[in-house]
Enzyme design. Structure first.
Site, PDB file in Angstrom:
ATOM      1  N   LYS A 193       0.839  -1.198   0.000  1.00 27.35           N
ATOM      2  CA  LYS A 193       0.000   0.000   0.000  1.00 27.35           C
ATOM      3  C   LYS A 193       0.871   1.243   0.000  1.00 27.35           C
ATOM      4  O   LYS A 193       1.609   1.495   0.955  1.00 27.35           O
ATOM      5  CB  LYS A 193      -0.903   0.041   1.237  1.00 27.35           C
ATOM      6  CG  LYS A 193      -1.865   1.223   1.228  1.00 27.35           C
ATOM      7  CD  LYS A 193      -2.512   1.488   2.577  1.00 27.35           C
ATOM      8  CE  LYS A 193      -1.679   2.357   3.472  1.00 27.35           C
ATOM      9  NZ  LYS A 193      -1.553   3.753   3.045  1.00 27.35           N
ATOM     10  N   GLY A 245       7.798   4.062   8.049  1.00 27.20           N
ATOM     11  CA  GLY A 245       6.957   5.184   8.447  1.00 27.20           C
ATOM     12  C   GLY A 245       7.357   5.665   9.830  1.00 27.20           C
ATOM     13  O   GLY A 245       8.490   5.473  10.263  1.00 27.20           O
ATOM     14  N   SER A 246       6.390   6.252  10.527  1.00 26.67           N
ATOM     15  CA  SER A 246       6.718   6.863  11.811  1.00 26.67           C
ATOM     16  C   SER A 246       6.901   5.806  12.899  1.00 26.67           C
ATOM     17  O   SER A 246       6.329   4.710  12.827  1.00 26.67           O
ATOM     18  CB  SER A 246       5.605   7.825  12.231  1.00 26.67           C
ATOM     19  OG  SER A 246       4.463   7.089  12.607  1.00 26.67           O
ATOM     20  N   THR A 247       7.685   6.159  13.918  1.00 27.12           N
ATOM     21  CA  THR A 247       7.888   5.261  15.051  1.00 27.12           C
ATOM     22  C   THR A 247       6.575   4.996  15.768  1.00 27.12           C
ATOM     23  O   THR A 247       6.303   3.871  16.209  1.00 27.12           O
ATOM     24  CB  THR A 247       8.936   5.863  16.001  1.00 27.12           C
ATOM     25  OG1 THR A 247      10.212   5.831  15.345  1.00 27.12           O
ATOM     26  CG2 THR A 247       9.027   5.085  17.296  1.00 27.12           C
ATOM     27  N   GLY A 250       4.759   2.493  13.842  1.00 28.42           N
ATOM     28  CA  GLY A 250       5.537   1.264  13.925  1.00 28.42           C
ATOM     29  C   GLY A 250       5.245   0.489  15.196  1.00 28.42           C
ATOM     30  O   GLY A 250       5.129  -0.742  15.193  1.00 28.42           O
ATOM     31  N   GLU A 267      11.102   0.126   9.508  1.00 20.61           N
ATOM     32  CA  GLU A 267      12.064   1.198   9.261  1.00 20.61           C
ATOM     33  C   GLU A 267      11.346   2.475   9.656  1.00 20.61           C
ATOM     34  O   GLU A 267      10.442   2.914   8.963  1.00 20.61           O
ATOM     35  CB  GLU A 267      12.495   1.197   7.794  1.00 20.61           C
ATOM     36  CG  GLU A 267      13.824   1.887   7.570  1.00 20.61           C
ATOM     37  CD  GLU A 267      13.665   3.357   7.274  1.00 20.61           C
ATOM     38  OE1 GLU A 267      13.654   4.128   8.262  1.00 20.61           O
ATOM     39  OE2 GLU A 267      13.537   3.721   6.116  1.00 20.61           O
ATOM     40  N   GLU A 398      11.001  14.280  15.915  1.00 16.90           N
ATOM     41  CA  GLU A 398      11.243  14.247  14.483  1.00 16.90           C
ATOM     42  C   GLU A 398      10.309  15.257  13.817  1.00 16.90           C
ATOM     43  O   GLU A 398       9.089  15.138  13.905  1.00 16.90           O
ATOM     44  CB  GLU A 398      10.972  12.840  13.925  1.00 16.90           C
ATOM     45  CG  GLU A 398      11.316  12.734  12.468  1.00 16.90           C
ATOM     46  CD  GLU A 398      11.117  11.333  11.909  1.00 16.90           C
ATOM     47  OE1 GLU A 398      10.139  10.684  12.285  1.00 16.90           O
ATOM     48  OE2 GLU A 398      11.960  10.901  11.097  1.00 16.90           O
TER      49      GLU A 398
END
Lengths: 490, 352
Positions: A193, A245-247, A250, A267, A398
């Protein structure tokens, strides 16, 4: 002691006007509406959403919105295809993947234009970095397909099954390549996606997959937002989940797959430091700092968003940084002169704006160059802050935008401590002319990539991925195969 | 050991689960705490019984004629010291005959946190050792175990119902396995790292580095060999480890701690806690200063719990089988080192 900074320098930005150098877009072909790519066909869906050109705020195209039942169809297609794909002779598998790499290359200018239109990144970057790297990634992993028995000595490698992959909007096609190429080379099938703000080049990739004659169902591309991603991650017939994507997301995914047999690689975010020692080649370091944080508008998980500069060269570095920033051109992504393009979405622009305001409120000193800004579209001035302490929000969170936080250090130990003082651990830069110091500091840094006297370099043969809360697993190179293989050691 | 076959004793009005930490938090000011009533002030006291002489006199063995044997006090192994659990709680495993062996420590969450602090503290030093030196220390562990071979064999027979042949095989394999992993210390980086031919003018290489502090729920099978097989691949790459031992003969793990303590292994590199896996799992999973967890023979519930809790700091969470037969060569592999290393890629321009 500071070195003199009042040397005579040429400044072009305010002396001559740049003529526009637009990349023509009229040859770039795209449809008004895209369905999903499932089982080798484009299929329609009930609902559609729009993707906006962030430089013009105009709708570019509509994309189908996948719900759980559509995801189910895609996973079924991938499961059916897996049975034959895993038994396809590896050298034949390789040739399909080579084809995809070649065909991306053939269409690379068109795809680069579309990438810049859909995502806002400067054409110079999509043309010279994103698309060539995406093609190279397929080319690199294609060659692995029939050499897996040499990759991991003493272990027998086999495929995992159906891979569910969810990718971000900052490098849309490149991230698709990072996910799909190793998965196919190792004999897996894919449901992927793209991000909801940048699905266009993924659908161009779907066309290429179709034209390349890849067996139906080996690659399935569904479009949608977070709910679609969840449906993929939580689908019981998905054997492996890969997410970039973002932590924050994640962690949600890590919880969602807990207690299942799904394999997972993540990642995630970063808060990279560029560490500049006083013996560094300062002019080159300044180029590296600029590249580290303003490349792709700072929408880079491994961006060098913190600058740690040795105290005695702080003023010189900052002066040169200001000087260099005067030459940055913010504007139309399709203009070949543009250095900093459009922020990917309104939502991201708001987030950057909020964090910059927080920086000002917390007493950090803001610097922005006197660049001209476009009237329409989502843009943000290249920005840096001095007088930043490690506890400031802009030094911890971030930002994912063109915003740099400058801090100082005195000793290598202090630099390492400050660089490691974050839950993230993706990438850092180290600038020094002294090799022993470089190796020592590089070894102490808790991050997956260390760029010595350079920054933001990528290559399909070079493993990339994080320590700590920047995720686990590697993409690129031999180590990147591990995410998509079962190893039988006996 | 299954929960119903042991006697779990907690101090009055302390439930085994949630209350434990309240009690343990205030350890220094409560009477439950092990240390304040000790003659020495330092909490990780080591009393003379720890580096026991050749342990022919295992606890529970009948007194030889005319002499009453002494019981051994088994404690925890944290930071190279042998402290009692700060919680004051104990477990009573039985020997093969169902007789009393020892009151062993039932480690608390606070004990675990102390072990994490010790592991974190020692991590840089241990991972900073040369690979060759780490190999030497693993080999030294094998030497020390070899020297106490007969004691371990006897304890496996006494405590875990091993036949003499089985005991001899388990101890011998444990020694050999340490030697095997010792040899990997300065080789796995060569085998699994790489120099990467990138297209731009850069020198680019990738090396594995240890993940950091790793907690391991050790196998329930093979009280000595399972422990050794679980720990050796973690420390050989430079990780620091907290082992949580919950099996029918946890005494073996504490005997092994004495081997470690004599092996030039820096304190804190391996910490060993005896206790209840079920009680500690959630806390171990959720501890933010633990970088990785591996659980052998985990139940579905434990896997889910560790996975969910571990997501809090993107913990590397792994699960592995706990086979009946740990002596097989299948139970040793460099691919058991791999889950707890991080690959670091370095770039540098090539030019003048």
């Amino acid at each position: 002691m500071n070195r003199p900074t009042d040397v005579r320098e040429l400044l072009f930005g305010d002396t001559w006007e740049y003529s526009p150098a637009p990349q023509s877009a009229d040859f770039a072909d795209y449809r008004d509406q895209y369905g999903h790519f499932i089982d080798g066909e484009f299929v329609e869906d009930d609902e559609y959403f729009e993707s906006v050109n962030p430089a013009t705020e105009e709708t570019l195209a509509e994309f189908a919105l996948a719900d759980a039942s559509t995801v189910d169809r895609a996973v079924d297609a991938a499961r059916d295809a897996y049975e034959t794909w895993q038994q396809t002779p590896p050298s034949e598998r390789a040739k399909y993947i080579f084809r995809i790499g070649r065909m991306i290359k053939e269409k690379s200018r068109e795809i680069a234009v579309l990438e810049s239109m859909d995502g806002g990144k400067p054409i110079r970057e999509s043309r010279d970095i994103d698309i060539p790297l995406a093609a190279a990634h397929f080319f690199h992993y294609a060659g692995w397909a029939d050499k897996l028995e040499y990759a991991f000595p003493g272990a027998e490698a086999s495929s995992i099954g159906v891979c569910g992959q969810v990718i971000p909007w900052n490098f849309p096609l490149l991230m698709a390549a990072w996910k799909i190429a190793p998965a196919l080379a190792t004999g897996n099938t894919v449901v992927i996606k793209p991000a909801e703000t940048t699905p266009l080049t993924a659908m161009k990739l779907a066309e290429i997959v179709q034209e390349a004659g890849l067996p139906p169902g080996v690659v399935n591309i569904v479009t949608g937002a977070g709910d679609t991603g969840s449906a993929i991650v939580e689908h019981p017939d998905v054997d492996k989940v890969a997410f970039t994507g973002s932590t924050q997301v994640g962690k949600v995914i890590q919880r969602a797959v807990a207690g299942t047999d799904k394999r997972l690689t993540l990642e995630l975010g970063g808060k990279g430091s560029n560490i500049v020692f006083d013996d560094a080649p300062i002019d080159q370091a300044v180029e590296g700092i600029i590249n580290g944080i303003y490349f792709n508008q700072g929408h880079v998980c491994c961006a060098g968003s913190r600058l740690l500069v040795q105290e005695n060269v702080h003023d010189e570095v900052v002066a040169k940084l200001q000087h260099r920033m005067e030459t940055l051109r913010v504007g139309a992504p399709l203009d070949k002169n543009t250095d900093v393009g459009a922020i990917n979405s309104k939502q991201q622009l708001d987030k950057i704006t909020d964090l910059v305001e927080a920086g000002v409120e917390e007493g950090c000193e803001l610097y922005q160059p006197s660049c001209e800004m476009p009237d329409t579209g989502y843009f943000f001035e290249p920005t840096f802050f001095t007088n930043v302490t490690p506890s400031n929000r802009i030094a911890q969170e971030e930002i994912f935008g063109p915003v740099l936080s400058v801090m100082t250090f005195r000793t290598p130990d202090e630099a390492v401590r400050k660089a490691n003082n974050t839950p993230y651990g993706l990438a850092c830069g180290v600038w020094t002319d002294k090799g022993s110091k470089l190796f020592n500091v590089a070894g102490e840094l808790d991050c997956g990539v260390v760029w010595g006297n350079t920054y933001n370099q990528f290559d399909p043969g070079s493993p990339f991925g994080g320590y700590k809360e920047s995720g686990f697993g590697r993409e690129g190179g031999r180590q990147g195969l591990l995410a998509y293989l079962e190893l039988d050691e006996t | 050991m299954s929960d119903d076959s042991e006697t779990v004793t907690t101090p009055p009005d302390t439930s085994p689960d949630e209350e434990a930490s309240a009690e343990t938090e205030a350890s220094t000011s409560t009477d439950d705490s092990g240390s304040p009533d000790e003659p020495t002030a330092s909490p990780p006291e080591t009393t003379g019984d720890s580096p026991a002489s050749e342990s022919g006199s295992s606890n529970g063995s009948p007194a030889p004629e005319g002499r009453l044997s002494i019981y051994k006090t088994y404690k925890l192994y944290i930071d190279g010291q042998f402290p009692r659990t700060e919680s004051g709680r104990y477990l009573q495993p039985e020997d093969s005959e169902g007789d009393f062996v020892a009151n062993i420590c039932r480690a608390s969450r606070k004990d675990f946190r102390d072990a994490v602090v010790a592991a974190r503290e020692t991590l840089d030093g241990w991972s900073g050792r040369s690979a060759f030196n780490r190999g030497q220390i693993l080999y030294r562990m094998a030497e020390m175990l070899e020297g106490r071979r007969h004691g371990f064999e006897k304890q496996l027979m006494d405590f875990a119902n091993y036949s003499e042949a089985e005991a001899r095989e388990e101890v011998g394999t444990a020694i050999d396995r340490l030697v095997w992993y010792a040899g990997w210390a300065d080789k796995f980086e060569q085998v699994f790292g790489s120099i990467n031919p990138v297209s731009s003018p850069h020198f680019n290489f990738t090396t594995p580095e240890p993940t950091g502090v790793v907690a391991v729920f050790t196998p329930r099978n093979a009280p000595l060999l399972g422990l050794v097989s679980a720990i050796a691949p973690l420390i050989v790459s430079g990780n620091a480890v907290i082992a949580v031992v919950d099996n029918e003969a946890p005494m073996l793990a504490m005997e092994f701690a004495e081997v470690l303590n004599n092996s030039d292994l820096p304190g804190g590199v391996i910490n060993i806690l005896t206790g209840l896996r079920s009680e500690l799992a959630g806390h171990v999973g959720g501890h933010r200063d633990v970088d990785g967890v591996i659980a052998y023979g985990a139940s579905d519930e434990e896997e889910e719990l560790l996975g969910v809790e571990g997501a809090e700091n993107v913990k590397r969470t792994k699960f592995a089988d706990d086979p009946d037969d740990w002596t097989s060569d299948d139970c040793q592999s460099p691919y058991r080192i791999m889950p707890f290393v991080e690959f670091k890629t370095n770039w540098h321009p090539v030019g003048v």
